[in-house]
Design an enzyme around this catalytic site. Structure first.
Site, PDB file in Angstrom:
ATOM      1  N   SER A 150      -2.513 -10.167   3.858  1.00 57.41           N
ATOM      2  CA  SER A 150      -2.503  -9.180   3.523  1.00 57.41           C
ATOM      3  C   SER A 150      -0.263  -9.346   3.531  1.00 57.41           C
ATOM      4  CB  SER A 150      -1.818  -8.308   4.532  1.00 57.41           C
ATOM      5  OG  SER A 150      -2.149  -6.875   4.594  1.00 57.41           O
ATOM      6  N   SER A 198      -4.025  -1.415   3.672  1.00 56.30           N
ATOM      7  CA  SER A 198      -3.853  -3.006   3.355  1.00 56.30           C
ATOM      8  C   SER A 198      -5.505  -2.380   2.748  1.00 56.30           C
ATOM      9  CB  SER A 198      -3.380  -3.871   3.558  1.00 56.30           C
ATOM     10  OG  SER A 198      -1.908  -3.893   4.185  1.00 56.30           O
ATOM     11  N   LYS A 254     -11.086  -7.042   4.036  1.00 59.34           N
ATOM     12  CA  LYS A 254      -9.926  -6.778   4.420  1.00 59.34           C
ATOM     13  C   LYS A 254      -9.127  -5.922   5.572  1.00 59.34           C
ATOM     14  CE  LYS A 254      -5.849  -7.495   3.175  1.00 59.34           C
ATOM     15  NZ  LYS A 254      -4.743  -6.880   4.084  1.00 59.34           N
ATOM     16  N   LYS A 286      -5.147  -3.869  -1.184  1.00 66.38           N
ATOM     17  CA  LYS A 286      -5.258  -5.140  -1.869  1.00 66.38           C
ATOM     18  C   LYS A 286      -6.654  -5.530  -2.337  1.00 66.38           C
ATOM     19  CE  LYS A 286      -1.280  -5.680   0.692  1.00 66.38           C
ATOM     20  NZ  LYS A 286      -0.372  -5.722   2.365  1.00 66.38           N
TER      21      LYS A 286
END
Length: 354
Positions: free
Chosen positions: A99, A44, A203, A47
């Site tokens: 997320s 993720s 992140k 992202k």
């Protein structure tokens, strides 16, 4: 134009990550790396790219409609319902803080017209940023056969994204309440919310095949650092160790002040007035600060008009005889040309040449 060459780091603490990198944000100098250029599954942290493209679209106040495809995307979710409308801004917060894979697809369909169209935009952006180890196949990071990036490429991406004020605000938010929700979303990044007082954003990511992935940023004593780890079972501790080590070993050091200087033209008695459009600050160890030398190289037939933006030469900095960085020299008056300061900032960011 000189080519920016990341410098090798001095000895650093060991990390559990299979792949890791620590860079200083303003210069891009690599302070530590471990197999940082190997393309890997990244989960993720993908992202970050989805978020910055959405932010730069200029459509944050527009509404996106959640499709069947978005709602039924597997994995982490902000629990969109089919047909639900939500502002793109709120979707980006849901993407970065929670997320949400459903948010990623909804963003892609809104901004790119389709997931496939958005993925094309992601790869175009990656190429523009010089992310040569990267191929995107989706906007969320779920495992896909050729969806890959490297720790270094993700550091390049985060360095670029952190120059955006809206992105910084979003990634640095500990919680956020969307207009259509009754409750606030908490940020999953525990470095920001619990573990590290200097953390400013980041992140998280995880899939079984990728392992734990993490991008994080921190600021202390005027220095901004970025850490990326991929396949790291102990990522929180590794990031803290690398940040503490970087802040302890390196200090932002002024190499060149903004302003006008006079240079002797080789082979003549003439002097040339040159301008440095910014102050060059660079992360150096205490030992390196004592070893810095510099040399000026002027171009033959250098432009002399104050209205010209072409550089007239460069100043090259070395540490113990090894290339460190360089700074372009422009005609005196360069800073007074309309729009040239903005041009300089983009030039510096994209080339690594100062």
């Amino acid at each position: 134009m000189g080519v920016f060459i990341p410098q090798r780091a001095v000895a650093a603490p060991g990390v559990s990550a299979a792949h890791a990198v620590l860079i200083e944000q303003s210069t891009g100098r690599v302070l530590f790396e471990k197999d940082a250029h190997e393309p890997q599954r990244i989960a993720s942290i993908t992202k970050i790219m989805t978020a910055i493209i959405a932010i730069e679209s200029g459509e944050l106040e527009e509404e996106a409609t959640a499709s069947h495809r978005a709602v039924y995307t597997e994995g982490s979710s902000i629990y969109l319902e089919e047909g639900e409308k939500m502002k793109l801004k709120d979707l980006v917060y849901g993407l970065m803080l929670r997320s949400g894979n459903d948010a990623a697809v909804a963003i892609a369909e809104k901004v790119g017209g389709s997931v496939e169209g958005f993925v094309h935009m992601m790869n175009e952006k990656a190429a523009w940023l010089g992310m040569t180890d990267t191929t995107f196949e989706n906007p969320h990071g779920l495992d896909s056969e050729n969806h890959r990036s490297s720790a270094y490429d993700m550091a390049l991406l985060m360095r670029y994204a952190m120059d955006n004020e809206i992105f910084r605000e979003i990634t640095g938010s500990k919680s956020y309440k969307a207009e259509t929700r009754m409750y606030a979303w908490g940020n999953k990044n525990k470095l920001l919310t619990q573990y590290y007082e200097y953390c400013t954003g980041g992140k998280t990511g995880y899939t079984k095949r990728a392992g734990r992935t993490l991008v994080s940023t921190a600021v202390k004593d005027g220095m901004s650092l970025i850490v990326v780890t991929i396949n790291d079972p102990d990522d929180w501790r590794d990031h803290i160790r690398l940040f503490d080590w970087g802040f302890d070993k390196y200090q932002m050091t002024d190499l060149q002040q903004q302003g006008v200087e006079q240079f002797n033209v080789r082979g003549s008695n003439k002097e040339l007035s040159g301008y440095f459009p910014d102050t060059l600050r660079y992360p150096l160890t205490e030992k390196e600060q004592q070893q810095v030398t510099s040399s000026v190289y002027l171009l033959d037939n250098a432009p002399s008009s104050k209205k010209q933006a072409e550089k007239i030469g460069k100043k090259v900095f070395q540490v113990n005889g090894t290339y460190l960085t360089e700074m372009s020299i422009f005609p005196n008056g360069f800073n007074q040309n309309n729009g040239q300061h903005g041009f300089w900032q983009l030039f510096r960011k994209m080339t690594g040449v100062f």
